[in-house]
Design a protein around this motif. Sequence first.
Motif, PDB file in Angstrom:
ATOM      1  N   ALA A 213       0.826  -1.206   0.000  1.00 58.67           N
ATOM      2  CA  ALA A 213       0.000   0.000   0.000  1.00 58.67           C
ATOM      3  C   ALA A 213       0.862   1.258   0.000  1.00 58.67           C
ATOM      4  O   ALA A 213       0.521   2.261  -0.636  1.00 58.67           O
ATOM      5  N   TRP A 214       1.985   1.212   0.721  1.00 58.12           N
ATOM      6  CA  TRP A 214       2.902   2.370   0.782  1.00 58.12           C
ATOM      7  C   TRP A 214       3.423   2.726  -0.612  1.00 58.12           C
ATOM      8  O   TRP A 214       3.457   3.895  -1.000  1.00 58.12           O
ATOM      9  N   MET A 215       3.811   1.713  -1.384  1.00 58.17           N
ATOM     10  CA  MET A 215       4.319   1.953  -2.742  1.00 58.17           C
ATOM     11  C   MET A 215       3.200   2.407  -3.670  1.00 58.17           C
ATOM     12  O   MET A 215       3.411   3.235  -4.558  1.00 58.17           O
ATOM     13  N   LYS A 216       2.003   1.839  -3.478  1.00 56.94           N
ATOM     14  CA  LYS A 216       0.865   2.226  -4.321  1.00 56.94           C
ATOM     15  C   LYS A 216       0.515   3.693  -4.132  1.00 56.94           C
ATOM     16  O   LYS A 216       0.258   4.423  -5.117  1.00 56.94           O
ATOM     17  N   LYS A 217       0.493   4.172  -2.897  1.00 59.69           N
ATOM     18  CA  LYS A 217       0.148   5.566  -2.628  1.00 59.69           C
ATOM     19  C   LYS A 217       1.146   6.529  -3.252  1.00 59.69           C
ATOM     20  O   LYS A 217       0.785   7.634  -3.661  1.00 59.69           O
ATOM     21  N   ARG A 218       2.393   6.115  -3.325  1.00 62.12           N
ATOM     22  CA  ARG A 218       3.446   6.996  -3.839  1.00 62.12           C
ATOM     23  C   ARG A 218       3.750   6.758  -5.312  1.00 62.12           C
ATOM     24  O   ARG A 218       4.668   7.360  -5.857  1.00 62.12           O
ATOM     25  N   GLY A 219       3.005   5.872  -5.927  1.00 65.02           N
ATOM     26  CA  GLY A 219       3.180   5.619  -7.362  1.00 65.02           C
ATOM     27  C   GLY A 219       4.500   4.963  -7.702  1.00 65.02           C
ATOM     28  O   GLY A 219       5.021   5.157  -8.799  1.00 65.02           O
ATOM     29  N   ILE A 220       5.049   4.187  -6.776  1.00 61.01           N
ATOM     30  CA  ILE A 220       6.320   3.507  -7.004  1.00 61.01           C
ATOM     31  C   ILE A 220       6.067   2.172  -7.698  1.00 61.01           C
ATOM     32  O   ILE A 220       5.266   1.359  -7.229  1.00 61.01           O
ATOM     33  N   GLN A 221       6.727   1.964  -8.812  1.00 55.86           N
ATOM     34  CA  GLN A 221       6.542   0.741  -9.588  1.00 55.86           C
ATOM     35  C   GLN A 221       7.331  -0.409  -8.962  1.00 55.86           C
ATOM     36  O   GLN A 221       8.519  -0.284  -8.685  1.00 55.86           O
ATOM     37  N   ARG A 222       6.652  -1.538  -8.761  1.00 49.04           N
ATOM     38  CA  ARG A 222       7.328  -2.720  -8.232  1.00 49.04           C
ATOM     39  C   ARG A 222       7.981  -3.503  -9.366  1.00 49.04           C
ATOM     40  O   ARG A 222       7.492  -3.523 -10.495  1.00 49.04           O
TER      41      ARG A 222
END
Length: 341
Positions: free
Chosen positions: A55-64
């Motif tokens: 969720a942390w990466m999703k909120k910040r638009g960080i691509q996995r």
Amino acid sequence: SCDVHLTGKWYDLPSDLRLASSRYETARESEYSRGEVNERWQMAVRDKLLSGEVAWMKKRGIQRMFDLSLKGGVLKLTHGSHRRIGTNSEASYPIQALLTIVSSAEVNEWTLLSLDVRVQAKTGEFNHQLETSNRQRFDLHRLAALAMSREEARVRKLNQENELEKDESDESEEDEVSHPLNALFQLAHTFSLSWQLELLSAQAQALRRGAWSAGEGNQINVTPVRFLDDNNSNLLGAVSISFWKVDDSYGPPSMGDLLTDDRPRHMATGSPNLRNFIDSTNQLVLSIRAEKTVGIKVALSGGTTIQSDTDAAPHIKEIVQKLLGASSDPFALSASDALLA
């Protein structure tokens, strides 16, 4: 004994001793039905995903760099394109891990159930006995689990220290979020990349001793894989193959990364600094390197000119595609195909 004296905990406490002090028969969980157990299990896993790094990466638009899929209470982490190998009915991935949550307590951590990293030569080519043993796979699993546990412990300690500072200063700050899934992936990805370089290096040296060793003009020179032990550099290592003599009186052709059409041009590094990874001179060079957070990248003498030509002929694009596939496909690595492309 050192763990007990210094930290007050025994981290490798056998599970049977834990059960002796907290028996399942007398625990509250023993009253749950099978359906309730499954529901609580799935909720614990979903809560970990929604309150953790995903969720942390999703909120910040960080691509996995990895994909996630949830089935019941088991989370599957995969990387790369899947493929069916041999008679297996299930698809295999270059990197695949299964994880779950075994506790619904306030402090819940991921439990690594399995970790599978696959690298192999192209069908029909020798893998030079670069296969992992059961012991190596076991050690990789333990290292990955340890990396996840350390990441959880690091952030938990940091948040505890921040909580004490908040009480003293009355300031509110968000808690740090741990990234155990990323720690797992980075370790498995680094292992996979180094394995790929080892295999390509072994294949290239076999070619140098075989059919490509004869003749003045056809001889190739190989700089075996060299790994870079530098935490400040993204470069993990590289292997270089020198072929075809050229006149470099006015300097060797500039090295440039090769990219496919589905990747943006700005990702190419015009002249990667690979001097320490190339021993030969007066020859064209094919250099295959691994970057920790990127993957396999391929540089070729004159590659800058090839990539800058937006109107390149279709057969040129096809050659580039074949070369990249032979150098970076974990299921079909082939140094000979890369040279023949």
